[in-house]
Design a protein around this motif. Sequence first.
Motif, PDB file in Angstrom:
ATOM      1  N   PRO A 162      49.094 109.604 -51.922  1.00  0.00           N
ATOM      2  CA  PRO A 162      48.498 110.003 -53.459  1.00  0.00           C
ATOM      3  C   PRO A 162      48.502 109.144 -53.929  1.00  0.00           C
ATOM      4  O   PRO A 162      47.532 109.722 -55.207  1.00  0.00           O
ATOM      5  N   SER A 163      48.853 107.983 -54.172  1.00  0.00           N
ATOM      6  CA  SER A 163      48.791 106.545 -54.870  1.00  0.00           C
ATOM      7  C   SER A 163      48.896 105.746 -54.299  1.00  0.00           C
ATOM      8  O   SER A 163      49.510 105.481 -52.902  1.00  0.00           O
ATOM      9  N   ARG A 164      48.188 103.997 -54.715  1.00  0.00           N
ATOM     10  CA  ARG A 164      48.562 103.258 -53.624  1.00  0.00           C
ATOM     11  C   ARG A 164      49.187 102.919 -54.445  1.00  0.00           C
ATOM     12  O   ARG A 164      49.801 102.116 -56.162  1.00  0.00           O
ATOM     13  N   CYS A 165      50.694 102.177 -53.859  1.00  0.00           N
ATOM     14  CA  CYS A 165      51.801 101.691 -54.066  1.00  0.00           C
ATOM     15  C   CYS A 165      50.942 100.174 -54.665  1.00  0.00           C
ATOM     16  O   CYS A 165      50.350  99.496 -53.954  1.00  0.00           O
ATOM     17  N   SER A 166      52.028  99.372 -55.784  1.00  0.00           N
ATOM     18  CA  SER A 166      51.303  98.479 -55.863  1.00  0.00           C
ATOM     19  C   SER A 166      51.003  96.684 -54.841  1.00  0.00           C
ATOM     20  O   SER A 166      51.062  96.080 -55.022  1.00  0.00           O
ATOM     21  N   TYR A 167      52.750  97.349 -53.515  1.00  0.00           N
ATOM     22  CA  TYR A 167      52.468  96.182 -52.963  1.00  0.00           C
ATOM     23  C   TYR A 167      51.588  96.394 -51.777  1.00  0.00           C
ATOM     24  O   TYR A 167      52.030  95.522 -50.693  1.00  0.00           O
ATOM     25  N   CYS A 168      51.191  97.178 -51.931  1.00  0.00           N
ATOM     26  CA  CYS A 168      50.436  98.016 -50.933  1.00  0.00           C
ATOM     27  C   CYS A 168      49.447  97.131 -49.655  1.00  0.00           C
ATOM     28  O   CYS A 168      48.423  97.112 -51.106  1.00  0.00           O
ATOM     29  N   SER A 169      49.264  96.951 -48.690  1.00  0.00           N
ATOM     30  CA  SER A 169      47.891  96.045 -48.218  1.00  0.00           C
ATOM     31  C   SER A 169      47.366  96.795 -47.620  1.00  0.00           C
ATOM     32  O   SER A 169      46.359  95.952 -46.441  1.00  0.00           O
ATOM     33  N   PHE A 170      48.232  97.472 -46.353  1.00  0.00           N
ATOM     34  CA  PHE A 170      47.630  98.600 -45.776  1.00  0.00           C
ATOM     35  C   PHE A 170      46.216  99.054 -46.076  1.00  0.00           C
ATOM     36  O   PHE A 170      46.122  99.463 -46.711  1.00  0.00           O
ATOM     37  N   THR A 171      45.368  99.283 -45.138  1.00  0.00           N
ATOM     38  CA  THR A 171      44.028 100.307 -45.556  1.00  0.00           C
ATOM     39  C   THR A 171      44.860 101.627 -44.982  1.00  0.00           C
ATOM     40  O   THR A 171      44.619 102.390 -44.795  1.00  0.00           O
ATOM     41  N   GLY A 214      50.945 106.182 -40.817  1.00  0.00           N
ATOM     42  CA  GLY A 214      49.597 106.257 -42.426  1.00  0.00           C
ATOM     43  C   GLY A 214      49.292 104.783 -42.683  1.00  0.00           C
ATOM     44  O   GLY A 214      50.228 104.033 -42.350  1.00  0.00           O
ATOM     45  N   GLY A 215      49.723 104.960 -44.059  1.00  0.00           N
ATOM     46  CA  GLY A 215      49.204 106.381 -44.993  1.00  0.00           C
ATOM     47  C   GLY A 215      50.213 107.324 -45.217  1.00  0.00           C
ATOM     48  O   GLY A 215      51.422 106.878 -45.172  1.00  0.00           O
ATOM     49  N   THR A 216      50.457 108.593 -45.333  1.00  0.00           N
ATOM     50  CA  THR A 216      50.636 109.353 -45.752  1.00  0.00           C
ATOM     51  C   THR A 216      50.157 110.530 -44.762  1.00  0.00           C
ATOM     52  O   THR A 216      49.359 111.419 -45.389  1.00  0.00           O
ATOM     53  N   PRO A 217      50.820 110.807 -43.918  1.00  0.00           N
ATOM     54  CA  PRO A 217      50.412 112.067 -43.126  1.00  0.00           C
ATOM     55  C   PRO A 217      50.765 113.342 -43.837  1.00  0.00           C
ATOM     56  O   PRO A 217      50.025 114.150 -43.557  1.00  0.00           O
ATOM     57  N   GLY A 286      54.151 102.325 -58.396  1.00  0.00           N
ATOM     58  CA  GLY A 286      53.615 103.074 -58.633  1.00  0.00           C
ATOM     59  C   GLY A 286      53.032 104.428 -57.407  1.00  0.00           C
ATOM     60  O   GLY A 286      52.602 104.998 -57.058  1.00  0.00           O
ATOM     61  N   ARG A 287      54.515 104.762 -56.737  1.00  0.00           N
ATOM     62  CA  ARG A 287      55.008 105.589 -56.311  1.00  0.00           C
ATOM     63  C   ARG A 287      55.393 106.686 -57.407  1.00  0.00           C
ATOM     64  O   ARG A 287      56.279 106.789 -58.295  1.00  0.00           O
ATOM     65  N   THR A 288      54.818 108.068 -56.712  1.00  0.00           N
ATOM     66  CA  THR A 288      54.659 109.546 -57.544  1.00  0.00           C
ATOM     67  C   THR A 288      55.744 110.010 -57.226  1.00  0.00           C
ATOM     68  O   THR A 288      55.656 111.566 -56.992  1.00  0.00           O
TER      69      THR A 288
HETATM   70  S1  SF4 Z   1      50.210 103.288 -46.849  1.00  0.00           S
HETATM   71 FE1  SF4 Z   1      52.485 103.083 -47.766  1.00  0.00          FE
HETATM   72  S2  SF4 Z   1      52.431 101.302 -48.954  1.00  0.00           S
HETATM   73 FE2  SF4 Z   1      50.981 102.224 -48.926  1.00  0.00          FE
HETATM   74  S3  SF4 Z   1      49.744 103.393 -50.319  1.00  0.00           S
HETATM   75 FE3  SF4 Z   1      50.948 104.886 -49.179  1.00  0.00          FE
HETATM   76  S4  SF4 Z   1      52.600 104.905 -49.196  1.00  0.00           S
HETATM   77 FE4  SF4 Z   1      52.371 103.617 -50.350  1.00  0.00          FE
END
Ligand code: SF4
Length: 463
Positions: A162-171, A214-217, A286-288
């Motif tokens: 739903p949004s990008r967490c500030s610390y996220c480095s996943f695709t 995920g991501g967020t399934p 940035g988590r909603t």
């Molecule tokens: S993959 Fe996880 S850490 Fe990255 S933006 Fe989505 S919920 Fe946040």
Amino acid sequence: MKINCNISPEFIKYIDELILLSTERQNLTFNGGKREINLEIEVKDDKVICRGEYLKKEYTHIEEKAELKLMLKRGIFQVLSKIIGRPLSPWGILTGVRPTKVIQGFIDDGLTIEEIKRELQNNYLVSPEKIEIMFKIREEQKNLLGKLQNSFNIYIGIPFCPSRCSYCSFTSYTTNRSKNLVEPYLQGLLEEINFYGNFIKERDINIRTIYIGGGTPSILSPEQIQILLERIAKKFPLDKVIEYTFEGGRPDTLTEEKLKIIKDFGVNRLSINPQTMNNSTLEIIGRTHTKEQFIRVFYKAKELGFNWINTDLIIGLTDEGFNQWRNTLEEVIALNPENITVHSLALKRAAIQKEKSPLTFKEAKEIMDFTYSIMGENGYNPYYLYRQKAMAGNQENVGFTKSGFISPYNVVSIEEIGNVLALGSGGISKVVKEGEIIRFSNPKDPNQYLEKVKKSLFNVEIV
Ligand code: SF4
């Protein structure tokens, strides 16, 4: 013979003291046992460059080369530890992602438990506390390892959030920018499930675990979740599956309707991840969602019969020190989830957040020591562990479990004892064959992944 070895900037980023030494140059001689090595260490900008000279010229054997590398690493570690006045890392020179996996290697070499402990402490410079944790994990896993050897496991990735967490480095792709991609992506995934479903049925393969991550399934609509889980049930034999995880991830995406569908299709492990129980931090990163939302969803899931719930937490988030962490941990423990997974913040280049964790090395250690202790007091044991580059305080990520709730999927993926077929964009499949691991992957970019699906360019190396 000259040996040059570079320690990556990520490895030392947290050592402010070293950067202060940026103009100094140190020439040292390290006596590595019966042979002598000259070590030259240059600290320049935020890089440490180490050069080692092995004085025995007739060095030829591969074992000698490995031994030399180990000696050099030890030498560098000891020298840098001396410069900063404390051990560089509690993990010594074990810099790999899976430190617990090395135990099996030593057992295969015929070493006894006591010999392994000595080897880890003396030759790899691992601290006694971390060695104890490694063996606790080994003990916790012991009944599962044999059962999961060469097992077949499936990972399915949904790379939208739903949004990008500030610390996220996943695709991961935020739905407000990539909304139109979600439905085509799901259709592509269904095609891939069809293909591998036939493949698995033809070979009569037993699936042991399924992990939808995920991501967020749970970003998918109720209808999309229903379609996905229906297809999995139709194409994959589920009768031998012991773990079927659905990663809810963000509490704000999990409605009662979605939870009911997930439960109806036999998912037996649910992950709901608050990361922190401090609302101000949730906003900053940035988590909603709020902690209240997390608690509501957690109780709703329990009410609907989910009796195996995991919660992910992060140590070292912006503005968080020991007190904030203790608050988070105590509030989550009070909910009594079956699994709690503790991550130490690890910032990579792809993250929006550029400032590192506020924790010093000492604070991160205190927090981790406190975590192991309070978890133990509340009946949670560590059961898997992995490390990443640039982790807060050079600590680790640890999965804790109540008795009887180990996630076999996590054990398989970290100890690399079974096969993992990874579907969806960015999925990295692993085939374990006679002690070797063969990897193959899908394109990271969802559009490229869909191209591959359209042309039916599936990997069929699993034979
Ligand atoms: S993959 Fe996880 S850490 Fe990255 S933006 Fe989505 S919920 Fe946040």
